[in-house]
Each structure stands twice: as C-alpha cells, then as structure tokens.
Design an enzyme around this catalytic site. Structure first.
Site, PDB file in Angstrom:
ATOM      1  CD  GLN A   1      52.962  39.116  43.670  1.00  0.00           C
ATOM      2  OE1 GLN A   1      52.789  38.123  44.432  1.00  0.00           O
ATOM      3  NE2 GLN A   1      53.740  40.200  43.851  1.00  0.00           N
TER       4      GLN A   1
ATOM      5  N   GLY B   1      48.302  39.072  50.961  1.00  0.00           N
ATOM      6  CA  GLY B   1      48.139  40.208  51.635  1.00  0.00           C
ATOM      7  C   GLY B   1      48.648  41.147  50.728  1.00  0.00           C
ATOM      8  CB  ALA B   2      47.720  45.120  51.345  1.00  0.00           C
TER       9      ALA B   2
ATOM     10  N   GLY C   1      53.287  45.368  52.476  1.00  0.00           N
ATOM     11  CA  GLY C   1      53.511  45.851  53.904  1.00  0.00           C
ATOM     12  C   GLY C   1      52.518  44.925  54.730  1.00  0.00           C
ATOM     13  CB  SER C   2      50.530  42.246  54.761  1.00  0.00           C
ATOM     14  OG  SER C   2      50.910  41.395  53.642  1.00  0.00           O
TER      15      SER C   2
ATOM     16  CB  SER D   1      59.204  39.298  52.355  1.00  0.00           C
ATOM     17  OG  SER D   1      58.856  39.428  51.040  1.00  0.00           O
TER      18      SER D   1
ATOM     19  CG  ASP E   1      58.828  36.304  48.611  1.00  0.00           C
ATOM     20  OD1 ASP E   1      57.928  36.449  49.415  1.00  0.00           O
ATOM     21  OD2 ASP E   1      59.605  37.274  48.497  1.00  0.00           O
ATOM     22  CD  GLU E   2      57.055  39.676  46.034  1.00  0.00           C
ATOM     23  OE1 GLU E   2      55.778  39.714  45.529  1.00  0.00           O
ATOM     24  OE2 GLU E   2      57.403  40.307  46.804  1.00  0.00           O
TER      25      GLU E   2
END
Length: 196
Positions: free
Chosen positions: A89, A9-10, A12-13, A16, A86-87
């Site tokens: 990407q 997601g973008a 702020g979605s 986390s 997490d993260e």
C-alpha cells in the site's frame, strides 16, 4: 505465465505470515525470491518483514523514489523465481506500474501484499493502482474485533478512543489498530477498546 498478484486484507489478516510462507515455499525448491519492503514501514526495524506470531526475516528496503523495474532487472538471474512485496500500500502508483513491467517484460511473477484502505477507509495510492491493474486479486480474511464478522478495515485507536482523522500513514500494530467490520468501524463498542 507470470502475473501481478495483489493480496490484501485488514490488519491482522496474516499478510506478512503469508509472504514469509510463500518465500519459504520457493526457497525449499532451491529458487530465489526478492523480498521488498517500503522504507516507511519501520515497525519491526527497517528492512524487516515480521509477522504478529513472531516470524521475521530481512528484506530489501525501497523508498518512494526507487525505480523497482530497474532494481529488479539489475538483480535478475537464472534462479530468481519471484518478487514478493510486503506493505505494498505504501508504493507509489508509478512503482506499481514498474512491477507490472517486471511481470510483462522480465517474465517474473510479482506478489504484492498489503492493506486496501487506510484507517479512514480511503484507498492508499499503491493499493488503488494494484486494484486497477493486478492480474489477480485475493482478499485475506480476518474477523472484527467487536462482533466476529468479517473485518473489512481497521480502526485506529489512541488512549482507548477511535481516531477518525489524522495522517494517513501512522505505523503501528495491535496497540494502534483493531480490525473491524464496517458497522463497528462506524460504531465501535467503546468499552471493548483496549486502553493504551
């Protein structure tokens, strides 16, 4: 049956907060999870998964040279129920393949959370590979900072101005990025951009 999940997601979605919730749910059933976070994400300290609403907890740090399959295999025990990343990407394509081997060979579910694309609307390497091979894809939604429609990306800002070039990776939070729809990524309302 174990699967490889990618929840994207973008900014702020709630990615986390979702990973922290999933970890809590496993642990409340007396199961262990292995939380992983890339070394490059040092926004709240190295080895910390933190949500914008203030919840945080430590995680195992991985760098781009880490063999995730070997690391997870070494830590596998009877109580380890899932691997949460997490993260995601920021992973390499090889590391994503290693996570797929964890699912297929070790029988552990892997849930990866991250951005799909960078602030210039190009896929990150880890996200590209997850989109190619994940068993399940789920988009986490948030709203555009300008119009309230679904945000599909994030706009990088500096000194109150949109940034359309630069390094792909620039760690930052609400002070550096705004979730936006495609229209407002191309045409942000400049007077609505916070001045840093």
């Amino acid at each position: 049956m174990a699967q490889l999940y990618f929840e994207y997601g973008a900014m702020g979605s709630g990615k986390s907060i979702e990973i922290l919730k999933v970890a809590h749910n496993y642990e409340s059933q007396d199961k262990e999870v292995l939380l992983l976070t890339p070394l490059v994400d040092d926004r709240d300290g190295i080895g910390v998964i933190a949500s914008r609403i203030g919840l945080k907890r430590p995680a195992t740090v991985v760098d781009e040279n880490e063999n995730l399959y070997e690391m997870i295999q070494d830590r596998q025990n009877a109580k380890l129920a899932a691997v949460l990343v997490d993260e995601a990407q920021f992973l390499t394509a090889n590391q994503v393949d290693q996570l797929a081997y964890v699912v297929d060979d070790l029988g552990l579910p892997v849930m990866a959370f991250g951005l799909k694309q960078d602030a210039f609307n190009h896929l990150f390497e880890g996200s590209r590979r997850l989109l190619e091979i994940a068993d399940k894809l789920e988009e986490m939604k948030t709203i555009c900072s300008f119009c309230g429609k679904k945000a599909t990306t994030q706009l990088r800002i500096a000194n109150g101005q949109p940034q359309y070039s630069g390094n792909q990776v620039q760690i930052g939070g609400d002070e550096s990025y705004l979730p936006t729809c495609r229209k407002h990524w191309y045409h942000p309302v400049l007077e609505m951009i916070p001045k840093n």
